[in-house]
Design a protein around this motif. Sequence first.
Motif, PDB file in Angstrom:
ATOM      1  N   ALA A 487       0.837  -1.203   0.000  1.00 14.82           N
ATOM      2  CA  ALA A 487       0.000   0.000   0.000  1.00 14.82           C
ATOM      3  C   ALA A 487       0.871   1.251   0.000  1.00 14.82           C
ATOM      4  N   LEU A 488       1.899   1.257   0.846  1.00 19.33           N
ATOM      5  CA  LEU A 488       2.810   2.393   0.904  1.00 19.33           C
ATOM      6  C   LEU A 488       3.614   2.504  -0.388  1.00 19.33           C
ATOM      7  N   ARG A 489       4.020   1.372  -0.947  1.00 16.07           N
ATOM      8  CA  ARG A 489       4.799   1.403  -2.183  1.00 16.07           C
ATOM      9  C   ARG A 489       3.996   2.066  -3.306  1.00 16.07           C
ATOM     10  N   GLY A 490       2.717   1.721  -3.427  1.00 15.24           N
ATOM     11  CA  GLY A 490       1.880   2.354  -4.443  1.00 15.24           C
ATOM     12  C   GLY A 490       1.718   3.836  -4.202  1.00 15.24           C
ATOM     13  N   TRP A 491       1.565   4.208  -2.937  1.00 16.85           N
ATOM     14  CA  TRP A 491       1.440   5.628  -2.572  1.00 16.85           C
ATOM     15  C   TRP A 491       2.693   6.400  -2.966  1.00 16.85           C
ATOM     16  N   LEU A 492       3.862   5.826  -2.690  1.00 13.22           N
ATOM     17  CA  LEU A 492       5.122   6.476  -3.045  1.00 13.22           C
ATOM     18  C   LEU A 492       5.262   6.599  -4.564  1.00 13.22           C
ATOM     19  N   ARG A 493       4.832   5.588  -5.280  1.00 12.76           N
ATOM     20  CA  ARG A 493       4.949   5.636  -6.745  1.00 12.76           C
ATOM     21  C   ARG A 493       4.045   6.728  -7.324  1.00 12.76           C
ATOM     22  N   GLU A 494       2.932   6.998  -6.658  1.00  8.10           N
ATOM     23  CA  GLU A 494       2.110   8.126  -7.088  1.00  8.10           C
ATOM     24  C   GLU A 494       2.870   9.442  -6.884  1.00  8.10           C
ATOM     25  N   GLN A 495       3.581   9.569  -5.743  1.00  9.73           N
ATOM     26  CA  GLN A 495       4.373  10.781  -5.497  1.00  9.73           C
ATOM     27  C   GLN A 495       5.467  10.931  -6.560  1.00  9.73           C
ATOM     28  N   LYS A 496       6.090   9.803  -6.901  1.00 11.61           N
ATOM     29  CA  LYS A 496       7.119   9.837  -7.942  1.00 11.61           C
ATOM     30  C   LYS A 496       6.530  10.327  -9.262  1.00 11.61           C
ATOM     31  N   ALA A 497       5.355   9.806  -9.619  1.00 12.89           N
ATOM     32  CA  ALA A 497       4.714  10.201 -10.874  1.00 12.89           C
ATOM     33  C   ALA A 497       4.411  11.696 -10.901  1.00 12.89           C
ATOM     34  N   ALA A 498       4.032  12.242  -9.747  1.00 11.53           N
ATOM     35  CA  ALA A 498       3.722  13.678  -9.680  1.00 11.53           C
ATOM     36  C   ALA A 498       4.957  14.520 -10.012  1.00 11.53           C
ATOM     37  N   TYR A 499       6.124  14.127  -9.495  1.00 10.42           N
ATOM     38  CA  TYR A 499       7.352  14.859  -9.819  1.00 10.42           C
ATOM     39  C   TYR A 499       7.748  14.627 -11.275  1.00 10.42           C
ATOM     40  N   LEU A 500       7.581  13.398 -11.742  1.00  3.45           N
ATOM     41  CA  LEU A 500       7.972  13.050 -13.106  1.00  3.45           C
ATOM     42  C   LEU A 500       7.155  13.833 -14.136  1.00  3.45           C
ATOM     43  N   HIS A 501       5.907  14.095 -13.817  1.00  2.00           N
ATOM     44  CA  HIS A 501       5.023  14.796 -14.760  1.00  2.00           C
ATOM     45  C   HIS A 501       5.568  16.172 -15.133  1.00  2.00           C
ATOM     46  N   LEU A 502       6.287  16.800 -14.223  1.00  2.00           N
ATOM     47  CA  LEU A 502       6.753  18.167 -14.458  1.00  2.00           C
ATOM     48  C   LEU A 502       7.797  18.230 -15.570  1.00  2.00           C
ATOM     49  N   THR A 503       8.366  17.065 -15.954  1.00  2.18           N
ATOM     50  CA  THR A 503       9.318  17.047 -17.073  1.00  2.18           C
ATOM     51  C   THR A 503       8.972  16.005 -18.130  1.00  2.18           C
ATOM     52  N   ASN A 504       8.250  14.959 -17.738  1.00  2.00           N
ATOM     53  CA  ASN A 504       7.947  13.876 -18.687  1.00  2.00           C
ATOM     54  C   ASN A 504       6.545  13.327 -18.408  1.00  2.00           C
ATOM     55  N   PRO A 505       5.503  13.971 -18.923  1.00  2.00           N
ATOM     56  CA  PRO A 505       4.121  13.556 -18.631  1.00  2.00           C
ATOM     57  C   PRO A 505       3.806  12.121 -19.047  1.00  2.00           C
ATOM     58  N   VAL A 506       4.375  11.662 -20.162  1.00  2.00           N
ATOM     59  CA  VAL A 506       4.088  10.296 -20.623  1.00  2.00           C
ATOM     60  C   VAL A 506       4.639   9.274 -19.626  1.00  2.00           C
ATOM     61  N   ALA A 507       5.872   9.478 -19.202  1.00  3.49           N
ATOM     62  CA  ALA A 507       6.481   8.566 -18.222  1.00  3.49           C
ATOM     63  C   ALA A 507       5.725   8.613 -16.893  1.00  3.49           C
ATOM     64  N   ALA A 508       5.183   9.785 -16.548  1.00  2.58           N
ATOM     65  CA  ALA A 508       4.428   9.926 -15.301  1.00  2.58           C
ATOM     66  C   ALA A 508       3.185   9.050 -15.318  1.00  2.58           C
ATOM     67  N   GLN A 509       2.477   9.036 -16.451  1.00  2.00           N
ATOM     68  CA  GLN A 509       1.276   8.213 -16.548  1.00  2.00           C
ATOM     69  C   GLN A 509       1.619   6.725 -16.489  1.00  2.00           C
ATOM     70  N   GLN A 510       2.748   6.355 -17.085  1.00  2.00           N
ATOM     71  CA  GLN A 510       3.187   4.963 -17.010  1.00  2.00           C
ATOM     72  C   GLN A 510       3.526   4.572 -15.566  1.00  2.00           C
ATOM     73  N   ALA A 511       4.178   5.500 -14.853  1.00  2.00           N
ATOM     74  CA  ALA A 511       4.525   5.242 -13.451  1.00  2.00           C
ATOM     75  C   ALA A 511       3.267   5.114 -12.598  1.00  2.00           C
ATOM     76  N   LEU A 512       2.255   5.923 -12.902  1.00  2.00           N
ATOM     77  CA  LEU A 512       1.009   5.876 -12.144  1.00  2.00           C
ATOM     78  C   LEU A 512       0.275   4.566 -12.392  1.00  2.00           C
ATOM     79  N   ALA A 513       0.317   4.068 -13.626  1.00  2.00           N
ATOM     80  CA  ALA A 513      -0.295   2.771 -13.925  1.00  2.00           C
ATOM     81  C   ALA A 513       0.365   1.671 -13.092  1.00  2.00           C
ATOM     82  N   GLY A 514       1.675   1.771 -12.900  1.00  2.00           N
ATOM     83  CA  GLY A 514       2.375   0.811 -12.050  1.00  2.00           C
ATOM     84  C   GLY A 514       1.981   0.937 -10.591  1.00  2.00           C
ATOM     85  N   ALA A 515       1.741   2.170 -10.156  1.00  2.00           N
ATOM     86  CA  ALA A 515       1.324   2.394  -8.766  1.00  2.00           C
ATOM     87  C   ALA A 515       0.002   1.706  -8.467  1.00  2.00           C
ATOM     88  N   LEU A 516      -0.883   1.676  -9.459  1.00  2.00           N
ATOM     89  CA  LEU A 516      -2.187   1.030  -9.288  1.00  2.00           C
ATOM     90  C   LEU A 516      -2.051  -0.465  -9.013  1.00  2.00           C
TER      91      LEU A 516
END
Length: 736
Positions: A487-516
């Motif tokens: 549960a915490l790992r998925g939560w952290l991956r969402e935080q990672k995706a939020a930072y990633l979006h600021l430079t790479n939106p496509v990679a951010a969405q892929q990271a968020l799919a992994g968080a799910l």
Amino acid sequence: MATTEDQHDPGFLAAQAVLVTNYQKLINGKSVFGVVGDGKEPFDLVIVVVDDAHAALARTEDQFRLRVPASHEAYEKLLNLFAQDLRHQSANAWSELEDKDPTALAQVPFWAWADKHDEVLRILRPHREEQDFLFVWPLLAEVLHLCTATATSKAIEIRPSCTPIDRIPSFVRAHRRVYLTATLADDSALVTDFDANSKLVAKPVTPGSASDLGERMILAPRALNPDLDNEAVRVLARQFADGDQDGDGVPETDPVNVVVLVPSAPAAAAWERYADRTWWVGDLEAGVKELQGGHVGLVVLVNKYDGVNLPAGACRLLILDGVPRPLDGVERREAVALADSTVRLAREVQRIEQGMGRGVRDNEDYCAVLLMGANLAVAINDARHLALFSPATQAQLKLSRDIARQIRGEGLDAVRQALRACLGRMPQWTQRSRRALAEVRYAPQGTVRPEAVALREAFDLAATRRTLAAADRVQRAVNDLGDRDTALRGWLREQKAAYLHLTNPVAAQQALAGALNDNSFVLRPVNEAVPTQLKAAAVQARAAADFLAAQYGDGLSLRLGVQALFENVVWGEEERSDDAERAWQALGEHLGFTSARPEKQYGMGPDNLWALSATRQAVTELKTGCVTDTIAKKDINQLGGSVRWLNDHNPEVEALPVMLHPSRVSDAKATPPPGMRVVTPARFEKLKEAVTQYATALASSPDRWADEQAVREQLAHHKLTGDRFFTTYADPVCAS
């Protein structure tokens, strides 16, 4: 050394006097000590001593939260700006926001918040000098794009994942910062909120032993005897307040002050017939003085578990009747997403420990503590909870458990005898208590969770526009976490995706799919995942036995766990809807049904779904917070929509429409879906009785709850099987 309360006092400025001030004066957007960009020269502070770090943490988080009330013009503008984004995340949550439903909760997706940052600024900045914004805006303006925004029917709440405490230069540049706390078993918040050095925090300065702490006897009546009832504890409390400690109706000792901590107005109402005073936050200053001045009787404090000192005779018997529930939007969302995580448990334990510390303030003080209800009994009986208490509290809990073992199962009179040993200063208790604390040795290392350090470092990197490095820092924390806490790992991956979006939106969405994949309650990606079809257990009894065996190590834990489920379904309290939904999901698992929460997981579908068999599923909407005499048309329509959702996604399964509601009567203008059944409070009580008996029977001998045959017999006996459950514990809906 001299003291002063004036920061301009010449003695203070010359380092010849100690300044005594409060957190709000130092840490706010108009701080007299200076804020970055306000033109003031920061004070050169040598040492900042933060007394009662618990209270300081709560107040600091509040100072860094911008709350836009629903009555403010900016609220509707922000809602309109993010309407499409919120609707995509959850059509139901958006409808609740539109209906001003008190339970409504929706987070603005991080990509929408970042992409529309300029529009957000145009909406908010003109109001920066208004009262709601004045003391927060200067602290958040520069990191607004890194904040999360959560919408409720009362407000839109904007806050960062870590506080940008560097906006208060006098504080962060102090030569030394000293945090005083008696009960922080987990020091991670000092890092995330105050940007404390994690390596130094991990090396706390502690006494040689805990013998300098006050004496507490801590008992949970339900843990002694699960059959004890809360009303009996209230009667006992009233009797102790009157000096009638043996309960015979005649006072035989001096009366004592009894203080009861409750989390809400409904919880306070249960004490109304017994209380001499009920005090809210605004009443506390005068109220505490009254308690410190002499005997008052039985006093109820509503939603105040920290920052209240009740030394000596001000409180001899302290009762916790529940713990504070998450109130703001961000905490409510975290409570759902991290419900099974150690992080969430640690926060809950911290609140319990804060509350238990109100009645003992020095080593000469003493106080008895009662923890009411099953949830608090679980907290001091479950190994995962126990490990999170401070060493001194663990020692006091162990001693109290040793006493409890001698009286377990003997009813409330046994609790009376234990309390009298403490309050009557009987040597056999006082000597053991002092010895127990004297033997406590504090751990040489403090506890700072690695992910907390990572989130702090990532936030600081992102605040200086190094967002890729921030995302990488969170990913390293995910790697280090491994499979310990998904549960915490998925939560952290969402935080990672939020930072990633600021430079790479496509990679951010892929990271968020992994968080799910790790946590089904994180944000859903733009390209929405297809809901997974729910599959019924092959054999209900086997599934129930497997779940119970994995969940519970002893019979007492099983009985308390089941009681806690029903405790979390509170009728007439809209704020407890998340608790009720989670409890209903867990109830299904206890009975061997595959159970899910589609609305929370996918933003569509019912509150809950139980697979009763391979061909039949219960589509359930929980309206436990309603107080109406009929079921509203919109609620009926919502249930009908959820039935259609199941038919669309799993057409081979028959949907059984179910609603938990105080009334079984449909509004005259509504058309209930065919076959609809209603679990009313009366039916719910019958269900509670049946499931409690089911758990009690299984707990009657070691590991019986893991025996498939025993579970099958109890499920059948109490009519808890998939084919009989809702015909027994729910009524057909009827027309008005």
